[in-house]
Design a protein around this motif. Structure first.
Motif, PDB file in Angstrom:
ATOM      1  N   TYR A 165      71.469  36.521  71.860  1.00  0.00           N
ATOM      2  CA  TYR A 165      71.429  34.978  71.757  1.00  0.00           C
ATOM      3  C   TYR A 165      71.251  34.412  70.181  1.00  0.00           C
ATOM      4  CZ  TYR A 165      70.871  35.357  76.990  1.00  0.00           C
ATOM      5  OH  TYR A 165      70.847  35.683  78.072  1.00  0.00           O
ATOM      6  N   PRO A 166      72.149  34.947  69.303  1.00  0.00           N
ATOM      7  CA  PRO A 166      71.962  34.463  67.797  1.00  0.00           C
ATOM      8  C   PRO A 166      71.681  33.244  67.701  1.00  0.00           C
ATOM      9  CG  PRO A 166      74.265  34.872  68.530  1.00  0.00           C
ATOM     10  CD  PRO A 166      73.581  35.160  69.650  1.00  0.00           C
ATOM     11  N   ASP A 167      71.887  32.057  68.421  1.00  0.00           N
ATOM     12  CA  ASP A 167      71.668  30.655  67.993  1.00  0.00           C
ATOM     13  C   ASP A 167      70.117  30.169  68.444  1.00  0.00           C
ATOM     14  OD1 ASP A 167      72.566  30.986  70.697  1.00  0.00           O
ATOM     15  OD2 ASP A 167      74.232  29.602  70.745  1.00  0.00           O
ATOM     16  N   LEU A 168      69.133  31.323  68.908  1.00  0.00           N
ATOM     17  CA  LEU A 168      67.937  31.102  69.225  1.00  0.00           C
ATOM     18  C   LEU A 168      66.996  30.873  68.052  1.00  0.00           C
ATOM     19  CD1 LEU A 168      65.760  33.323  71.616  1.00  0.00           C
ATOM     20  CD2 LEU A 168      64.971  32.976  69.143  1.00  0.00           C
ATOM     21  N   THR A 169      66.279  30.057  68.103  1.00  0.00           N
ATOM     22  CA  THR A 169      65.745  29.518  66.733  1.00  0.00           C
ATOM     23  C   THR A 169      63.855  30.001  66.874  1.00  0.00           C
ATOM     24  OG1 THR A 169      66.722  27.488  66.369  1.00  0.00           O
ATOM     25  CG2 THR A 169      64.728  27.589  65.419  1.00  0.00           C
ATOM     26  N   ILE A 170      63.380  30.738  65.808  1.00  0.00           N
ATOM     27  CA  ILE A 170      62.409  31.081  65.864  1.00  0.00           C
ATOM     28  C   ILE A 170      61.426  30.262  64.512  1.00  0.00           C
ATOM     29  CG2 ILE A 170      60.758  33.011  65.176  1.00  0.00           C
ATOM     30  CD1 ILE A 170      62.825  34.906  65.968  1.00  0.00           C
ATOM     31  N   THR A 171      60.259  29.795  65.288  1.00  0.00           N
ATOM     32  CA  THR A 171      59.361  28.946  64.413  1.00  0.00           C
ATOM     33  C   THR A 171      58.295  29.690  63.869  1.00  0.00           C
ATOM     34  OG1 THR A 171      59.962  26.797  65.308  1.00  0.00           O
ATOM     35  CG2 THR A 171      57.952  26.890  64.337  1.00  0.00           C
ATOM     36  N   VAL A 172      57.841  29.821  62.601  1.00  0.00           N
ATOM     37  CA  VAL A 172      56.987  30.777  62.186  1.00  0.00           C
ATOM     38  C   VAL A 172      55.679  29.668  61.507  1.00  0.00           C
ATOM     39  CG1 VAL A 172      58.525  32.568  61.843  1.00  0.00           C
ATOM     40  CG2 VAL A 172      58.110  31.094  59.680  1.00  0.00           C
ATOM     41  N   GLY A 173      54.594  30.425  61.586  1.00  0.00           N
ATOM     42  CA  GLY A 173      53.499  29.709  61.142  1.00  0.00           C
ATOM     43  C   GLY A 173      52.674  30.417  60.004  1.00  0.00           C
ATOM     44  N   ALA A 174      53.295  31.454  59.500  1.00  0.00           N
ATOM     45  CA  ALA A 174      52.662  32.090  58.540  1.00  0.00           C
ATOM     46  C   ALA A 174      53.485  32.909  57.709  1.00  0.00           C
ATOM     47  CB  ALA A 174      51.572  32.978  59.020  1.00  0.00           C
ATOM     48  N   GLU A 175      53.254  33.042  56.234  1.00  0.00           N
ATOM     49  CA  GLU A 175      54.279  33.910  55.676  1.00  0.00           C
ATOM     50  C   GLU A 175      54.346  35.399  56.127  1.00  0.00           C
ATOM     51  OE1 GLU A 175      54.054  33.001  51.156  1.00  0.00           O
ATOM     52  OE2 GLU A 175      52.082  31.968  52.123  1.00  0.00           O
ATOM     53  N   ASP A 176      53.165  35.961  56.636  1.00  0.00           N
ATOM     54  CA  ASP A 176      53.196  37.277  57.208  1.00  0.00           C
ATOM     55  C   ASP A 176      54.273  37.521  58.264  1.00  0.00           C
ATOM     56  OD1 ASP A 176      51.131  38.346  55.859  1.00  0.00           O
ATOM     57  OD2 ASP A 176      49.650  38.257  57.349  1.00  0.00           O
ATOM     58  N   THR A 177      54.313  36.300  59.108  1.00  0.00           N
ATOM     59  CA  THR A 177      55.525  36.507  60.012  1.00  0.00           C
ATOM     60  C   THR A 177      56.907  36.600  59.663  1.00  0.00           C
ATOM     61  OG1 THR A 177      53.905  35.060  61.557  1.00  0.00           O
ATOM     62  CG2 THR A 177      55.975  35.308  62.509  1.00  0.00           C
ATOM     63  N   ILE A 178      57.035  35.722  58.631  1.00  0.00           N
ATOM     64  CA  ILE A 178      58.450  35.953  57.934  1.00  0.00           C
ATOM     65  C   ILE A 178      58.582  37.586  57.583  1.00  0.00           C
ATOM     66  CG2 ILE A 178      59.863  35.130  56.061  1.00  0.00           C
ATOM     67  CD1 ILE A 178      58.258  32.329  56.028  1.00  0.00           C
ATOM     68  N   LYS A 231      44.144  27.651  62.140  1.00  0.00           N
ATOM     69  CA  LYS A 231      45.177  28.702  62.906  1.00  0.00           C
ATOM     70  C   LYS A 231      46.456  28.248  63.007  1.00  0.00           C
ATOM     71  CE  LYS A 231      45.768  30.343  67.609  1.00  0.00           C
ATOM     72  NZ  LYS A 231      45.132  30.718  69.029  1.00  0.00           N
ATOM     73  N   PHE A 232      46.779  27.145  62.670  1.00  0.00           N
ATOM     74  CA  PHE A 232      48.100  26.610  63.139  1.00  0.00           C
ATOM     75  C   PHE A 232      48.830  26.210  61.728  1.00  0.00           C
ATOM     76  CE2 PHE A 232      45.853  25.969  66.936  1.00  0.00           C
ATOM     77  CZ  PHE A 232      46.616  26.438  67.843  1.00  0.00           C
ATOM     78  N   GLY A 233      50.108  26.992  61.365  1.00  0.00           N
ATOM     79  CA  GLY A 233      50.883  26.493  60.489  1.00  0.00           C
ATOM     80  C   GLY A 233      50.517  26.804  59.045  1.00  0.00           C
ATOM     81  N   VAL A 234      51.553  26.775  58.106  1.00  0.00           N
ATOM     82  CA  VAL A 234      51.102  26.976  56.628  1.00  0.00           C
ATOM     83  C   VAL A 234      50.821  25.664  56.195  1.00  0.00           C
ATOM     84  CG1 VAL A 234      52.532  27.258  54.405  1.00  0.00           C
ATOM     85  CG2 VAL A 234      52.867  28.747  56.425  1.00  0.00           C
ATOM     86  N   PRO A 235      49.836  25.436  55.158  1.00  0.00           N
ATOM     87  CA  PRO A 235      49.545  24.201  54.672  1.00  0.00           C
ATOM     88  C   PRO A 235      50.744  23.464  54.193  1.00  0.00           C
ATOM     89  CG  PRO A 235      47.761  26.010  54.084  1.00  0.00           C
ATOM     90  CD  PRO A 235      48.999  26.597  54.939  1.00  0.00           C
ATOM     91  N   ALA A 236      50.902  22.076  54.357  1.00  0.00           N
ATOM     92  CA  ALA A 236      52.051  21.320  53.979  1.00  0.00           C
ATOM     93  C   ALA A 236      52.563  21.703  52.434  1.00  0.00           C
ATOM     94  CB  ALA A 236      51.860  20.067  54.432  1.00  0.00           C
ATOM     95  N   GLU A 237      51.389  21.673  51.757  1.00  0.00           N
ATOM     96  CA  GLU A 237      51.456  21.591  50.467  1.00  0.00           C
ATOM     97  C   GLU A 237      52.223  22.941  49.889  1.00  0.00           C
ATOM     98  OE1 GLU A 237      47.008  22.446  50.868  1.00  0.00           O
ATOM     99  OE2 GLU A 237      48.565  21.268  51.649  1.00  0.00           O
ATOM    100  N   ARG A 238      52.248  24.033  50.650  1.00  0.00           N
ATOM    101  CA  ARG A 238      52.787  25.094  50.404  1.00  0.00           C
ATOM    102  C   ARG A 238      54.293  25.378  50.946  1.00  0.00           C
ATOM    103  NH1 ARG A 238      49.078  29.291  52.177  1.00  0.00           N
ATOM    104  NH2 ARG A 238      50.887  30.866  51.610  1.00  0.00           N
ATOM    105  N   ALA A 239      54.391  24.283  51.657  1.00  0.00           N
ATOM    106  CA  ALA A 239      55.658  24.478  52.781  1.00  0.00           C
ATOM    107  C   ALA A 239      57.027  24.761  51.787  1.00  0.00           C
ATOM    108  CB  ALA A 239      55.876  23.750  53.606  1.00  0.00           C
ATOM    109  N   VAL A 240      57.280  23.993  50.727  1.00  0.00           N
ATOM    110  CA  VAL A 240      58.548  23.992  49.921  1.00  0.00           C
ATOM    111  C   VAL A 240      58.718  25.233  49.392  1.00  0.00           C
ATOM    112  CG1 VAL A 240      59.512  23.078  47.880  1.00  0.00           C
ATOM    113  CG2 VAL A 240      58.570  21.522  49.512  1.00  0.00           C
ATOM    114  N   ASP A 241      57.796  25.892  48.978  1.00  0.00           N
ATOM    115  CA  ASP A 241      57.732  27.290  48.067  1.00  0.00           C
ATOM    116  C   ASP A 241      58.163  28.279  49.144  1.00  0.00           C
ATOM    117  OD1 ASP A 241      57.277  26.134  45.740  1.00  0.00           O
ATOM    118  OD2 ASP A 241      55.131  26.768  45.679  1.00  0.00           O
TER     119      ASP A 241
END
Length: 458
Positions: free
Chosen positions: A129-142, A177-187
Motif C-alpha cells: 500500500y504505497p500511499d500509506l502515510t507514516i507520521t514520525v515524532g522523532a528524528e530517530d524514527t526517520i 514524549k510527543f513530537g519534535v519541538p516545533a522550533e526544529r521542525a523546519v530543519d
C-alpha cells in the motif's frame, strides 16, 4: 459530502431505552458493551458539516472494533493508527468498505517511540500500500525508517508546547514524549526531503477531551501550526510540491456529566479555520472520542449490596478491567439503574417514586483494588441484587483499555444497526485467559525460541 443529519449533539444516558438494554443483558449476559452504529454515523455527519473542507481521520485507538472502522470508512473517514495492530485493522476495514479494493491512502500510522516489530510490519505493508502515510515524532524514527528502505509519504509530528484536555495524563501537546519541538521542525523536514522522503504534512495533537472552556488553548495551538506550516512550505519550496496537509489532531470533548453542555462544533470549526490562516495545504483533523463515546454503553449486573459505614456499597460484575477510565483518570460516567427505571415506567413514575429510595451509593467492581470503583456516594435509586445498571458514554476508551488483570476474561460487545442486534465480539472464557500459556507449553521446542529481541541494533 453526505448531507448532515438532524440529530441531537449529545445522547444522554436517559435517551437509551431501558427495557431494550435490560433485555440485551438478559440475552447476552453481563458485563456487556453495546454500541449503536447509527449514532456513530450521526456523529460523523455532524462533525463533517462543521468541517466541510477538512480531511477527517478517525483516531482508531478510541474504539478499534471492526464494525466501527467499517462504518466510518463507509461515511468517508480515513483512519489514524497508533500501532501496527491498528494499521492492520484499518487496512482490513478499508478492504471491507471499498468497492474497488483498499488502498493505503486513507490510513495514517502515527508512530510514537515505535517498537522495531511495529516499524517492520508497517514498512512491509507500505510495499503493498504505497500511499500509506507514516507520521514520525522523532528524528530517530526517520533514521530507522530509512534503514528499512522506506522513502514514502512522511509526516512530522511536532510538539507545539501547549497542551489541553480533561486530565493531565492526556494533555499531549507539551509532553516531551510527543513530537519534535516545533522550533526544529523546519530543519528536520528539510533534511528528510533531502534524503528522499516524500514530505507531505505536519501534525500535532493538543490533548484529549478538550472542552468549550479550553477553546482559547485550541485556537493558540492551531495558530502555531499555521505559522509553522507557512515556514515549512517556504523552506521546502524547491524540494517538491510543498505540504499536502496540516493535521491539528482531534481531542474534541464530549459532556460526560449530565449538566455539561456539548461542544459548539460550528464555533470550533470557525475558530480552527481562522486560527490556521492562509496555508497552501489541506486541513486535517482526527477525532476519536467524539464519534463513539455517546454511541456506547456498558451493562453490568448487581451481585452484592451491603451497608458500609458511610455509604451503600454496591458490587457489580464489571470492574476496572472492563472500564478503566474511572480508576485511571478519576473519570465521571453517568450511571442508571435500568431495573428501577423500568419499574418506575410501569407505574408512571420517575426512577425514585415507586418505593425505591434514592440513597448515596458506591458502585464497585470485583477487582482486588480499592481503586476499582465506578462512583462514590452517587445518589441513585437503592440497588438490589440482580438489578441491571447501565454506565453511559462508554463507547470511547472502554473495551480498548479492557484487560485481564486478576485473570478476568474480557466482556462481549454487541452492535445495533437498523434495528438489528449483532454479536460483534464474543465474551472471553477462562480458557482464553490461559490459552497462550498452554500453547507455549505445547509448542515445539524450537518455537519457544522465536525471536524475542525487539530492540533496534541498526
Amino acid at each position: 459530502m453526505t448531507a448532515p443529519v438532524e440529530s441531537p449533539s449529545i445522547r444522554r444516558l436517559a435517551d437509551w431505552d431501558p427495557t431494550r438494554l435490560e433485555s440485551l443483558a438478559q440475552d447476552y449476559g453481563s458485563p456487556l458493551y453495546v454500541l449503536d452504529l447509527e449514532r456513530v454515523r450521526e456523529n460523523y455527519r455532524r462533525l463533517e458539516s462543521a468541517f466541510p473542507d477538512a480531511e477527517i481521520l478517525y483516531a482508531v485507538k478510541a474504539n478499534a472494533l471492526g464494525d466501527v472502522l467499517e462504518t466510518l470508512r463507509e461515511e468517508g473517514a480515513g483512519l489514524e493508527c497508533a500501532s501496527a495492530g491498528e494499521v492492520e485493522r484499518a487496512l482490513a476495514a478499508s478492504e471491507s468498505a471499498a468497492e474497488n479494493g483498499a488502498t493505503g491512502a486513507n490510513v495514517h500510522y502515527t508512530a510514537v517511540n515505535p517498537p522495531a516489530r511495529d516499524l517492520e510490519w508497517v514498512v512491509d505493508a507500505w510495499e503493498e500500500y504505497p500511499d500509506l502515510t507514516i507520521t514520525v515524532g522523532a528524528e530517530d524514527t526517520i533514521d530507522r525508517l530509512e534503514e528499512r528502505g522506506y522513502d514514502g509519504r512522511l509526516c512530522l509530528r511536532v510538539n507545539p508546547g501547549i497542551g489541553a484536555g480533561h486530565h493531565e495524563k492526556v494533555q499531549t501537546g507539551a509532553a516531551a514524549k510527543f513530537g519534535v519541538p516545533a522550533e526544529r521542525a523546519v530543519d528536520v523536514l528539510a533534511d528528510a526531503a533531502d534524503r528522499g522522503f516524500d514530505v507531505v504534512g505536519i501534525h500535532a495533537h493538543v490533548g484529549s477531551g478538550v472542552s468549550s472552556d479550553q477553546l482559547g488553548d485550541h485556537r493558540e495551538f492551531v495558530s502555531r501550526m499555521g505559522d509553522l506550516a507557512r515556514d515549512v512550505s517556504e523552506a521546502l519550496a524547491g524540494d517538491g510540491d510543498g505540504l499536502e496537509f496540516v493535521d491539528v489532531g482531534g481531542g474534541f470533548g464530549v459532556p460526560y456529566r449530565e449538566e455539561d453542555q456539548p461542544l459548539d462544533l460550528e464555533a470550533v470549526g470557525d475558530a480552527t479555520r481562522d486560527a490556521l490562516g492562509d496555508v497552501d495545504a489541506a486541513l486535517t483533523i482526527e477525532p476519536g472520542r467524539y464519534f463513539v463515546a455517546d454511541a456506547g454503553v456498558l451493562l453490568t449486573a448487581v451481585n452484592t449490596v451491603k451497608e458500609a459505614r458511610d455509604t451503600l456499597a454496591v458490587g457489580v460484575d464489571a470492574g476496572m478491567t472492563t472500564l478503566l477510565r474511572p480508576a485511571m483518570y478519576d473519570a465521571y460516567h453517568p450511571i442508571r439503574n435500568l431495573t428501577a427505571a423500568i419499574e418506575a415506567e410501569q407505574h408512571g413514575a420517575s426512577d425514585d417514586e415507586r418505593g425505591r429510595e434514592t440513597v448515596a451509593q458506591t458502585i464497585a467492581g470485583p477487582i482486588c483494588e480499592s481503586g476499582d470503583v465506578f462512583c462514590e456516594n452517587r445518589h441513585l435509586p437503592v440497588s438490589e441484587r440482580t438489578d441491571v445498571l447501565v454506565i453511559g458514554n462508554a463507547g470511547a476508551y472502554g473495551y480498548e483499555m479492557a484487560n485481564q488483570y486478576n485473570s478476568r476474561p474480557r466482556p462481549a460487545s454487541i452492535v445495533l444497526e437498523d434495528g438489528d442486534v449483532r454479536l460483534a465480539r464474543r465474551r472471553e472464557t477462562l480458557e482464553d485467559v490461559t490459552r497462550l500459556e498452554r500453547e507455549a507449553r505445547d509448542s515445539e521446542p524450537s518455537a519457544n525460541h522465536e525471536t524475542h529481541a525487539e530492540h533496534d541494533t541498526r
